[in-house]
Design a protein around this motif. Structure first.
Motif, PDB file in Angstrom:
ATOM      1  N   MET A  11       0.832  -1.205   0.000  1.00  0.00           N
ATOM      2  CA  MET A  11       0.000   0.000   0.000  1.00  0.00           C
ATOM      3  C   MET A  11       0.865   1.252   0.000  1.00  0.00           C
ATOM      4  SD  MET A  11      -2.954   1.150   2.726  1.00  0.00           S
ATOM      5  CE  MET A  11      -1.749   1.464   4.022  1.00  0.00           C
ATOM      6  N   HIS A  12       1.959   1.223   0.734  1.00  0.00           N
ATOM      7  CA  HIS A  12       2.864   2.366   0.771  1.00  0.00           C
ATOM      8  C   HIS A  12       3.514   2.598  -0.590  1.00  0.00           C
ATOM      9  CE1 HIS A  12       3.367   1.845   5.415  1.00  0.00           C
ATOM     10  NE2 HIS A  12       2.201   2.377   5.072  1.00  0.00           N
ATOM     11  N   VAL A  13       3.845   1.518  -1.276  1.00  0.00           N
ATOM     12  CA  VAL A  13       4.434   1.647  -2.612  1.00  0.00           C
ATOM     13  C   VAL A  13       3.433   2.297  -3.565  1.00  0.00           C
ATOM     14  CG1 VAL A  13       5.292   0.369  -4.600  1.00  0.00           C
ATOM     15  CG2 VAL A  13       6.028  -0.265  -2.296  1.00  0.00           C
ATOM     16  N   GLU A  14       2.165   1.863  -3.488  1.00  0.00           N
ATOM     17  CA  GLU A  14       1.134   2.459  -4.341  1.00  0.00           C
ATOM     18  C   GLU A  14       0.975   3.951  -4.042  1.00  0.00           C
ATOM     19  OE1 GLU A  14      -2.546   0.376  -4.176  1.00  0.00           O
ATOM     20  OE2 GLU A  14      -1.631  -1.598  -4.412  1.00  0.00           O
ATOM     21  N   MET A  15       1.009   4.327  -2.786  1.00  0.00           N
ATOM     22  CA  MET A  15       0.858   5.730  -2.420  1.00  0.00           C
ATOM     23  C   MET A  15       2.027   6.564  -2.939  1.00  0.00           C
ATOM     24  SD  MET A  15      -0.551   5.211   1.497  1.00  0.00           S
ATOM     25  CE  MET A  15      -0.613   6.972   1.855  1.00  0.00           C
ATOM     26  N   GLY A 276      -3.018  17.814  -1.767  1.00  0.00           N
ATOM     27  CA  GLY A 276      -4.450  17.611  -1.550  1.00  0.00           C
ATOM     28  C   GLY A 276      -5.052  16.672  -2.584  1.00  0.00           C
ATOM     29  N   ILE A 277      -4.636  16.807  -3.843  1.00  0.00           N
ATOM     30  CA  ILE A 277      -5.129  15.905  -4.891  1.00  0.00           C
ATOM     31  C   ILE A 277      -4.672  14.472  -4.628  1.00  0.00           C
ATOM     32  CG2 ILE A 277      -4.937  15.351  -7.344  1.00  0.00           C
ATOM     33  CD1 ILE A 277      -4.750  18.338  -7.896  1.00  0.00           C
ATOM     34  N   VAL A 278      -3.412  14.309  -4.216  1.00  0.00           N
ATOM     35  CA  VAL A 278      -2.891  12.970  -3.912  1.00  0.00           C
ATOM     36  C   VAL A 278      -3.667  12.342  -2.763  1.00  0.00           C
ATOM     37  CG1 VAL A 278      -0.887  11.718  -3.030  1.00  0.00           C
ATOM     38  CG2 VAL A 278      -0.595  13.442  -4.809  1.00  0.00           C
ATOM     39  N   GLN A 279      -3.937  13.108  -1.725  1.00  0.00           N
ATOM     40  CA  GLN A 279      -4.704  12.568  -0.600  1.00  0.00           C
ATOM     41  C   GLN A 279      -6.115  12.187  -1.017  1.00  0.00           C
ATOM     42  OE1 GLN A 279      -4.386  15.537   2.485  1.00  0.00           O
ATOM     43  NE2 GLN A 279      -2.410  14.746   3.188  1.00  0.00           N
ATOM     44  N   GLY A 280      -6.722  12.989  -1.915  1.00  0.00           N
ATOM     45  CA  GLY A 280      -8.056  12.650  -2.406  1.00  0.00           C
ATOM     46  C   GLY A 280      -8.056  11.347  -3.197  1.00  0.00           C
ATOM     47  N   ILE A 281      -7.027  11.151  -4.029  1.00  0.00           N
ATOM     48  CA  ILE A 281      -6.929   9.906  -4.795  1.00  0.00           C
ATOM     49  C   ILE A 281      -6.724   8.715  -3.861  1.00  0.00           C
ATOM     50  CG2 ILE A 281      -5.546   8.657  -6.496  1.00  0.00           C
ATOM     51  CD1 ILE A 281      -4.930  11.335  -7.813  1.00  0.00           C
ATOM     52  N   ASN A 282      -5.844   8.880  -2.871  1.00  0.00           N
ATOM     53  CA  ASN A 282      -5.609   7.785  -1.918  1.00  0.00           C
ATOM     54  C   ASN A 282      -6.876   7.437  -1.138  1.00  0.00           C
ATOM     55  OD1 ASN A 282      -2.911   7.609  -2.662  1.00  0.00           O
ATOM     56  ND2 ASN A 282      -2.232   9.034  -1.062  1.00  0.00           N
ATOM     57  N   TYR A 283      -7.629   8.481  -0.771  1.00  0.00           N
ATOM     58  CA  TYR A 283      -8.860   8.235   0.000  1.00  0.00           C
ATOM     59  C   TYR A 283      -9.899   7.510  -0.862  1.00  0.00           C
ATOM     60  CZ  TYR A 283     -13.072   9.176   2.705  1.00  0.00           C
ATOM     61  OH  TYR A 283     -14.247   9.051   3.411  1.00  0.00           O
ATOM     62  N   SER A 284     -10.005   7.905  -2.130  1.00  0.00           N
ATOM     63  CA  SER A 284     -10.991   7.269  -3.005  1.00  0.00           C
ATOM     64  C   SER A 284     -10.626   5.809  -3.311  1.00  0.00           C
ATOM     65  CB  SER A 284     -11.104   8.053  -4.321  1.00  0.00           C
ATOM     66  OG  SER A 284      -9.857   8.054  -5.017  1.00  0.00           O
ATOM     67  N   LEU A 285      -9.323   5.495  -3.297  1.00  0.00           N
ATOM     68  CA  LEU A 285      -8.880   4.131  -3.543  1.00  0.00           C
ATOM     69  C   LEU A 285      -8.768   3.307  -2.273  1.00  0.00           C
ATOM     70  CD1 LEU A 285      -6.077   4.760  -6.218  1.00  0.00           C
ATOM     71  CD2 LEU A 285      -8.437   4.015  -6.604  1.00  0.00           C
ATOM     72  N   GLY A 286      -9.096   3.914  -1.131  1.00  0.00           N
ATOM     73  CA  GLY A 286      -9.050   3.195   0.129  1.00  0.00           C
ATOM     74  C   GLY A 286      -7.640   2.952   0.644  1.00  0.00           C
ATOM     75  N   LEU A 287      -6.710   3.824   0.296  1.00  0.00           N
ATOM     76  CA  LEU A 287      -5.322   3.652   0.710  1.00  0.00           C
ATOM     77  C   LEU A 287      -4.994   4.429   1.966  1.00  0.00           C
ATOM     78  CD1 LEU A 287      -3.576   3.889  -2.794  1.00  0.00           C
ATOM     79  CD2 LEU A 287      -4.180   1.832  -1.488  1.00  0.00           C
ATOM     80  N   GLU A 288      -5.910   5.223   2.489  1.00  0.00           N
ATOM     81  CA  GLU A 288      -5.626   5.987   3.703  1.00  0.00           C
ATOM     82  C   GLU A 288      -5.870   5.140   4.940  1.00  0.00           C
ATOM     83  OE1 GLU A 288      -4.414   8.874   4.284  1.00  0.00           O
ATOM     84  OE2 GLU A 288      -4.211   9.569   2.222  1.00  0.00           O
TER      85      GLU A 288
END
Length: 288
Positions: A11-15, A276-288
């Motif tokens: 998951m960290h690698v994907e982020m 902010g965009i990166v955090q939004g993408i991570n949140y939508s993909l369930g990576l947070e």
């Protein structure tokens, strides 16, 4: 912390990959935007530079910065108001360049002091003066931040004022020929008469001639090129050699400082947006 995140390596690698891809795409988009629509890019960037730090200062109760930000905003707003008036008052160009040149020099001084304080602390020299490392480092970081932030804000506002005043006077247009002919004894930046001859030593300021043979008040052309970020003649748009204009080697550091401010603009204005965009993408993909 290691136990909490154990097993999340993929998951960290994907982020990290998402962050790097967003960073590269954002760089390409911003560069293209700046090249194709530079005016809108500068206005949006200036607005973000003005608003983003205000949000964090109110959230974190940084009242010292907020008070300085308020004084700077009120004074600069008045200067912008004066620069955009039509008809333009005869003393407005000098008032504008004096204010922004003062901001530029103060920001430069604060930036240098902050940098020296940080290096002073990292070398351990604060111990000779019995100053705590935390106090000296905090002073250096705060001074460096104030210098760089207000340096960027001052240069962007000065560029807007330069365009407005020059187009109002009529000797300069952003994408066209001048609307008025320039007399030999008139400065194309402020529109006022040139009294001091080229080879004559003036009491307040001298007269400067560019390689295109157009003559200006030295204070006006320095404000136009160095503070207002213009590298062309205000009348004929011929390229200006800033190194030729600044003979003193100590003053040439202002050119490098201006380039650093241009680079810092991206970090303050657009880096929070990218994160902010990166955090939004991570949140939508369930990576947070």
């Amino acid at each position: 912390m290691y136990k909490t995140h154990r097993g999340h390596e993929s998951m960290h690698v994907e982020m990290i990959l998402i962050f790097l891809c967003a960073l590269v795409i954002a760089q390409v988009v911003l560069v293209q935007w700046r090249q194709r629509h530079g005016r809108s890019y500068n206005l949006v960037t200036l607005l973000q530079m003005w608003v983003v730090p205000l949000y964090f200062t109110i959230k974190l109760y940084w009242w010292r910065f907020l008070s300085l930000w308020g004084m700077f905003s009120v004074t600069t707003s008045y200067i912008l108001f004066r620069a955009t008036r039509k008809p333009l008052s005869g003393g407005t160009p000098r008032l504008v360049y004096k204010w922004f040149l003062l901001i530029y020099k103060l920001s430069y001084a604060f930036g240098v002091v902050g940098y020296l304080a940080i290096m002073f602390t990292m070398c351990g020299l604060n111990l000779f003066f019995k100053i705590k490392a935390r106090d000296s480092m905090d002073f250096g970081i705060v001074s460096l931040f104030y210098g760089l932030y207000y340096g960027v804000m001052g240069r962007d506002c000065a560029e807007i004022c330069s365009d407005c005043m020059a187009s109002t006077i009529g000797f300069y247009s952003v994408s066209g020929m001048p609307t008025r002919s320039l007399s030999d004894n008139i400065c194309a930046v402020c529109g006022q008469q040139i009294i001091v001859e080229l080879d004559e030593e003036g009491l307040i300021e001298n007269t400067y001639q560019l390689s295109c043979h157009h003559v200006f008040h030295e204070f006006c052309i320095r404000g136009w090129c160095i503070v207002g970020k213009k590298q062309t003649c205000p009348y004929c748009k011929e390229k200006v050699d800033l190194k030729r204009m600044i003979n003193n080697p100590w003053e040439r550091t202002h050119i490098l400082y201006g380039q650093i401010l241009d680079w810092l603009r991206y970090l303050v204005a657009w880096q929070p947006v990218v994160i902010g965009i990166v955090q939004g993408i991570n949140y939508s993909l369930g990576l947070e």
